[in-house]
Scaffold this motif. Structure first.
Motif, mmCIF file in Angstrom:
data_model
loop_
_atom_site.group_PDB
_atom_site.id
_atom_site.type_symbol
_atom_site.label_atom_id
_atom_site.label_comp_id
_atom_site.label_asym_id
_atom_site.label_seq_id
_atom_site.Cartn_x
_atom_site.Cartn_y
_atom_site.Cartn_z
ATOM 1 N N GLY A 48 0.447 -7.096 -2.895
ATOM 2 C CA GLY A 48 0.885 -5.889 -2.212
ATOM 3 C C GLY A 48 0.136 -5.575 -0.936
ATOM 4 O O GLY A 48 0.326 -4.506 -0.357
ATOM 5 N N GLU A 49 -0.685 -6.519 -0.471
ATOM 6 C CA GLU A 49 -1.451 -6.264 0.746
ATOM 7 C C GLU A 49 -1.145 -7.314 1.806
ATOM 8 O O GLU A 49 -0.288 -8.182 1.623
ATOM 9 C CB GLU A 49 -2.951 -6.243 0.421
ATOM 10 C CG GLU A 49 -3.342 -5.098 -0.497
ATOM 11 C CD GLU A 49 -4.839 -5.046 -0.749
ATOM 12 O OE1 GLU A 49 -5.244 -4.309 -1.668
ATOM 13 O OE2 GLU A 49 -5.602 -5.726 -0.034
ATOM 14 N N GLY A 50 -1.873 -7.226 2.900
ATOM 15 C CA GLY A 50 -1.614 -8.131 4.012
ATOM 16 C C GLY A 50 -2.218 -9.505 3.816
ATOM 17 O O GLY A 50 -2.886 -9.786 2.830
ATOM 18 N N LEU A 51 -1.956 -10.378 4.779
ATOM 19 C CA LEU A 51 -2.462 -11.742 4.755
ATOM 20 C C LEU A 51 -3.768 -11.806 5.541
ATOM 21 O O LEU A 51 -3.824 -11.383 6.688
ATOM 22 C CB LEU A 51 -1.447 -12.699 5.388
ATOM 23 C CG LEU A 51 -0.230 -13.100 4.571
ATOM 24 C CD1 LEU A 51 0.710 -11.947 4.333
ATOM 25 C CD2 LEU A 51 0.499 -14.254 5.241
ATOM 26 N N PHE A 83 5.491 -7.198 7.593
ATOM 27 C CA PHE A 83 4.180 -7.458 8.164
ATOM 28 C C PHE A 83 4.283 -7.628 9.670
ATOM 29 O O PHE A 83 5.110 -8.396 10.161
ATOM 30 C CB PHE A 83 3.559 -8.730 7.580
ATOM 31 C CG PHE A 83 3.241 -8.650 6.118
ATOM 32 C CD1 PHE A 83 4.004 -9.340 5.195
ATOM 33 C CD2 PHE A 83 2.165 -7.895 5.669
ATOM 34 C CE1 PHE A 83 3.713 -9.278 3.837
ATOM 35 C CE2 PHE A 83 1.860 -7.823 4.318
ATOM 36 C CZ PHE A 83 2.642 -8.514 3.403
ATOM 37 N N GLY A 134 0.784 -4.366 6.168
ATOM 38 C CA GLY A 134 2.189 -4.275 5.809
ATOM 39 C C GLY A 134 2.687 -2.862 5.579
ATOM 40 O O GLY A 134 1.927 -1.931 5.316
ATOM 41 N N GLN A 138 8.473 -9.938 3.563
ATOM 42 C CA GLN A 138 8.355 -10.594 2.269
ATOM 43 C C GLN A 138 9.103 -9.762 1.240
ATOM 44 O O GLN A 138 8.659 -8.662 0.874
ATOM 45 C CB GLN A 138 6.879 -10.743 1.872
ATOM 46 C CG GLN A 138 6.654 -11.540 0.607
ATOM 47 C CD GLN A 138 5.183 -11.742 0.297
ATOM 48 O OE1 GLN A 138 4.350 -10.889 0.599
ATOM 49 N NE2 GLN A 138 4.837 -12.870 -0.298
ATOM 50 N N MET A 157 8.432 -5.987 1.997
ATOM 51 C CA MET A 157 7.178 -5.688 2.685
ATOM 52 C C MET A 157 7.319 -6.269 4.091
ATOM 53 O O MET A 157 7.665 -7.446 4.235
ATOM 54 C CB MET A 157 6.035 -6.366 1.939
ATOM 55 C CG MET A 157 4.681 -5.916 2.388
ATOM 56 S SD MET A 157 4.286 -4.298 1.688
ATOM 57 C CE MET A 157 2.530 -4.511 1.459
ATOM 58 N N ARG A 163 5.559 -1.199 3.100
ATOM 59 C CA ARG A 163 6.508 -1.448 2.014
ATOM 60 C C ARG A 163 7.722 -0.555 2.216
ATOM 61 O O ARG A 163 7.610 0.671 2.124
ATOM 62 C CB ARG A 163 5.868 -1.181 0.645
ATOM 63 C CG ARG A 163 6.818 -1.468 -0.514
ATOM 64 C CD ARG A 163 6.124 -1.374 -1.862
ATOM 65 N NE ARG A 163 5.054 -2.349 -2.004
ATOM 66 C CZ ARG A 163 5.236 -3.644 -2.230
ATOM 67 N NH1 ARG A 163 6.449 -4.131 -2.350
ATOM 68 N NH2 ARG A 163 4.192 -4.438 -2.353
#
Lengths: 115, 110
Positions: free
Chosen positions: B40-43, A91, A109, A37, A89, A111
């Motif tokens: 800024g974090e995961g899903l 994932f 994730g 992302q 980012m 960065r």
């Protein structure tokens, strides 16, 4: 609850350097993925991996990218020569099965910042 | 390729109010996933819908799939600050290659 873990959480690298992003998928999952992302943009598919080979890859996943499952637990994404536009980012995700019966579970994730 | 359009792009609701987020696909939906992301974090996986007319609930969140309209909706009842975040819908193009919408940013005012 089992989760996907990614390391490092942040990585800063200089343009042209190689980076390796690491992931530990959920232990009984057999299918692994990388998504990325770019800041302010959609989450994009990069690659899927099963049985030690790539199942599917996107146009983004060019020769600079590679994936590997070096042992029974880790799943890695390598970028050979980073570019500024690789900043994003990244994932990792895993699922029990492919197809439409098994949701993807994502890590928090990494960065990546390329300077 | 499949495109997912989410609406609204963002919304701010008062704590305790209900809200709905929509996700419309450019192609037939075979599987629709809802995720929540904190900045800024995961899903975080919320729900998966596979069949037309299917409806699933988890705590105060309900999602429905309207196959004919190629659309899914996510409804939150009595919103709380903990519901704040970015809600993403994802569609299964094939073989778990998910295509995502741009996301809906939800803020809940207490």
């Amino acid at each position: 609850e089992p989760e996907v873990t990614q390391t490092p959480s942040h990585q800063v690298t200089q343009m042209g350097q190689e980076v390796i992003l690491r992931c530990v998928p959920i232990s009984n999952h057999l299918y692994f993925y990388w998504y990325r992302q770019i800041l302010g943009q959609k989450v994009e598919f990069l690659v899927s991996f099963y049985n030690n080979e790539i199942s599917e890859k996107s146009e983004i996943f060019d020769d600079q990218f590679s994936v590997e499952r070096p042992d029974g637990s880790n799943f890695t994404l390598k970028i050979r020569s980073t570019k500024l536009e690789d900043s994003a980012m990244y994932f990792c995700a895993s699922s029990e099965t492919p197809g439409r019966n098994s949701p993807l579970h994502f890590g928090n994730g990494t960065r990546l910042t390329v300077t | 390729s499949q495109e997912l359009e989410q609406s609204p792009q963002s919304l701010i609701v008062q704590e305790g109010k209900n809200l709905t987020i929509n996700c419309t696909s450019s192609k037939t939906l075979y599987g629709l996933y809802w995720y929540k992301q904190k900045y800024g974090e995961g899903l975080i996986f919320l729900m998966m819908l596979q069949k037309g007319g299917e409806e699933k609930s988890h705590e105060k969140i309900t999602a429905k799939l309207d196959e004919k309209k190629q659309q899914s909706s996510l409804h939150i009842t009595a919103s709380q600050p903990s519901h704040a975040g970015i809600y993403l819908c994802g569609a299964d193009e094939y073989g778990n290659k998910l295509v995502f919408g741009a996301g809906t940013i939800l803020r809940v005012k207490s």
